[in-house]
Design a protein around this motif. Structure first.
Motif, mmCIF file in Angstrom:
data_model
loop_
_atom_site.group_PDB
_atom_site.id
_atom_site.type_symbol
_atom_site.label_atom_id
_atom_site.label_comp_id
_atom_site.label_asym_id
_atom_site.label_seq_id
_atom_site.Cartn_x
_atom_site.Cartn_y
_atom_site.Cartn_z
ATOM 1 N N SER A 249 -12.042 -10.654 -2.413
ATOM 2 C CA SER A 249 -12.201 -9.218 -2.728
ATOM 3 C C SER A 249 -10.937 -8.401 -2.560
ATOM 4 O O SER A 249 -10.680 -7.330 -2.715
ATOM 5 C CB SER A 249 -13.183 -8.378 -1.729
ATOM 6 N N VAL A 250 -9.900 -9.000 -1.993
ATOM 7 C CA VAL A 250 -8.391 -8.359 -1.991
ATOM 8 C C VAL A 250 -7.773 -8.366 -3.233
ATOM 9 O O VAL A 250 -7.584 -9.272 -3.902
ATOM 10 C CB VAL A 250 -7.552 -9.274 -1.080
ATOM 11 N N PRO A 251 -7.463 -6.911 -3.460
ATOM 12 C CA PRO A 251 -6.973 -6.729 -5.173
ATOM 13 C C PRO A 251 -5.624 -7.501 -5.087
ATOM 14 O O PRO A 251 -4.917 -7.955 -4.421
ATOM 15 C CB PRO A 251 -6.543 -5.232 -5.056
ATOM 16 N N ILE A 252 -5.620 -8.117 -6.368
ATOM 17 C CA ILE A 252 -4.499 -9.026 -6.804
ATOM 18 C C ILE A 252 -3.172 -8.189 -6.851
ATOM 19 O O ILE A 252 -2.165 -8.742 -6.545
ATOM 20 C CB ILE A 252 -4.676 -9.691 -8.227
ATOM 21 N N SER A 253 -3.357 -6.752 -7.163
ATOM 22 C CA SER A 253 -2.068 -6.180 -6.957
ATOM 23 C C SER A 253 -1.268 -6.031 -5.514
ATOM 24 O O SER A 253 -0.008 -6.055 -5.375
ATOM 25 C CB SER A 253 -2.416 -4.549 -7.011
ATOM 26 N N TYR A 254 -1.938 -6.540 -4.272
ATOM 27 C CA TYR A 254 -1.521 -6.399 -3.130
ATOM 28 C C TYR A 254 -0.452 -8.010 -3.209
ATOM 29 O O TYR A 254 0.717 -7.794 -2.740
ATOM 30 C CB TYR A 254 -2.553 -6.748 -2.087
ATOM 31 N N ARG A 255 -1.093 -9.028 -3.679
ATOM 32 C CA ARG A 255 -0.265 -10.243 -3.652
ATOM 33 C C ARG A 255 0.928 -9.748 -4.890
ATOM 34 O O ARG A 255 1.991 -10.356 -4.227
ATOM 35 C CB ARG A 255 -1.176 -11.238 -4.294
ATOM 36 N N GLU A 256 0.816 -9.391 -5.828
ATOM 37 C CA GLU A 256 1.693 -9.338 -6.640
ATOM 38 C C GLU A 256 3.022 -8.364 -6.170
ATOM 39 O O GLU A 256 4.198 -8.499 -6.331
ATOM 40 C CB GLU A 256 1.369 -8.458 -7.969
ATOM 41 N N GLY A 257 2.541 -7.139 -5.527
ATOM 42 C CA GLY A 257 3.641 -6.270 -4.751
ATOM 43 C C GLY A 257 4.271 -7.302 -3.694
ATOM 44 O O GLY A 257 5.734 -7.205 -3.592
ATOM 45 N N ALA A 258 3.533 -8.143 -3.007
ATOM 46 C CA ALA A 258 4.501 -8.741 -2.026
ATOM 47 C C ALA A 258 5.457 -9.857 -2.547
ATOM 48 O O ALA A 258 6.438 -9.974 -2.086
ATOM 49 C CB ALA A 258 3.473 -9.635 -0.844
ATOM 50 N N PHE A 259 4.805 -10.420 -3.917
ATOM 51 C CA PHE A 259 5.620 -11.286 -4.407
ATOM 52 C C PHE A 259 7.186 -10.644 -5.092
ATOM 53 O O PHE A 259 8.240 -11.121 -5.128
ATOM 54 C CB PHE A 259 4.935 -12.036 -5.622
ATOM 55 N N GLY A 260 6.637 -9.623 -5.517
ATOM 56 C CA GLY A 260 7.896 -8.527 -6.116
ATOM 57 C C GLY A 260 8.611 -8.219 -5.116
ATOM 58 O O GLY A 260 10.062 -8.178 -5.426
ATOM 59 N N LEU A 261 8.512 -8.164 -3.729
ATOM 60 C CA LEU A 261 9.581 -7.875 -2.673
ATOM 61 C C LEU A 261 10.167 -9.233 -2.437
ATOM 62 O O LEU A 261 10.877 -9.034 -1.192
ATOM 63 C CB LEU A 261 8.735 -7.257 -1.488
ATOM 64 N N GLY A 262 9.790 -10.433 -2.751
ATOM 65 C CA GLY A 262 10.317 -11.447 -2.249
ATOM 66 C C GLY A 262 9.742 -12.653 -1.362
ATOM 67 O O GLY A 262 10.436 -13.622 -1.056
ATOM 68 N N ALA A 263 8.551 -12.127 -1.090
ATOM 69 C CA ALA A 263 7.729 -12.812 -0.040
ATOM 70 C C ALA A 263 7.249 -14.289 -0.555
ATOM 71 O O ALA A 263 6.990 -14.343 -1.866
ATOM 72 C CB ALA A 263 6.538 -12.195 0.581
#
Length: 286
Positions: free
Chosen positions: A163-177
């Motif tokens: 249920s966690v939005p995929i945008s949360y993961r993409e945002g973290a990946f975009g920051l280099g995590a």
């Protein structure tokens, strides 16, 4: 036109009334059970009953060993089941790429949830008590309860992860995590409610389980410390309730045990909800 509107109005009011009556009936059952148990238990509650161990010489009954054994086995089971359940849910939601393998694992988990508890007790007795030489002990009971409650923890955690939005993961990946850092710091904190819900459901099943523990944990009324209790036979409150009510006919003691279990369930639910809100509040502050 007016006739159709009147029919819809009648249908709406009838369904609303039925829903209200269903709610009232459910609340009545809960209140009746709690009230009946408390009314039968309160006259027999005493400090001596709650703070001592049984004595066959003095012919007295004490519930302190059963209360402590219940706390011990719940704590030990959570220590085992939480890492395994949450880890399996993270793998299925975040890492499993093969759809067939994922569906096979999920089917096995669903099948595991439908197995009767008496079978868990039989298998736990054969594997943990005999094959692994743990004998009849709280540790064997905790390991058996771990297997029983794995499906609950896995399913609730997995649903929360999905249920966690995929945008949360993409945002973290975009920051280099990296992926694990994203799961640990972004995804898991967002689904803490699901994990807490799974814990509440699992603890509720642990408190109410008796069939499996009769085979694995035993029914000795010993007063031991945590380490010693894990390696020895011990009776939980559900097992003690069965023994006192069915074998000894002491329904007064059985209702006291039932009242204690109700209070423990309420305390666990309140504590879990409080911790969940506190964790969410800290996450929002950060």
């Amino acid at each position: 036109m007016i006739s159709n509107r009147l029919e819809r109005c009648i249908y709406h009011n009838v369904m609303l009334f039925l829903a209200f009556m269903a709610t009232v009936f459910t609340v009545f059952i809960v209140v009746f059970i709690i009230g009946y148990v408390l009314i039968r238990a309160i006259p027999h509650v005493s400090w001596e009953l709650l703070s001592t161990k049984p004595s066959y010489i003095n012919e007295t009954i004490g519930l302190l060993p059963d209360i402590l054994n219940t706390v011990y086995i719940v704590f030990a089971t959570l220590v085992f089941v939480l890492p395994l359940g949450v880890g399996a849910a993270v793998y299925l939601s975040e890492y499993a790429k093969n759809i067939k393998v994922k569906r096979t694992i999920e089917y096995a988990i669903e099948s595991l949830a439908g197995i009767p508890s008496i079978i868990y007790g039989l298998v736990g007795m054969l594997i943990f008590c005999q094959y692994m030489s743990l004998k009849t002990s709280l540790l064997a009971g905790a390991l058996t309860l771990t297997i029983m409650n794995l499906p609950t923890i896995i399913r609730t955690t997995q649903e929360s992860l999905d249920s966690v939005p995929i945008s949360y993961r993409e945002g973290a990946f975009g920051l280099g995590a990296n992926k694990w850092y994203t799961i640990r710091t972004v995804v898991l904190p967002c689904c803490i409610d699901g994990i807490v819900t799974g814990c509440i459901l699992a603890v509720g099943r642990m408190l109410g389980e008796s069939a499996a523990l009769l085979f694995t944990a035993g029914f000795a009324h010993k007063l031991n410390g945590f380490i010693d209790a894990l390696s020895s036979s011990g009776s939980t409150m559900t097992v003690a309730l069965y023994v006192y009510a069915k074998e000894q006919g002491r329904f007064d003691v059985a209702f006291v045990i039932a009242a204690i279990m109700l209070l423990m369930s309420l305390m666990i639910n309140y504590t879990a909800g409080y911790l969940s809100k506190r964790i969410q509040r800290k996450r929002l502050v950060k």
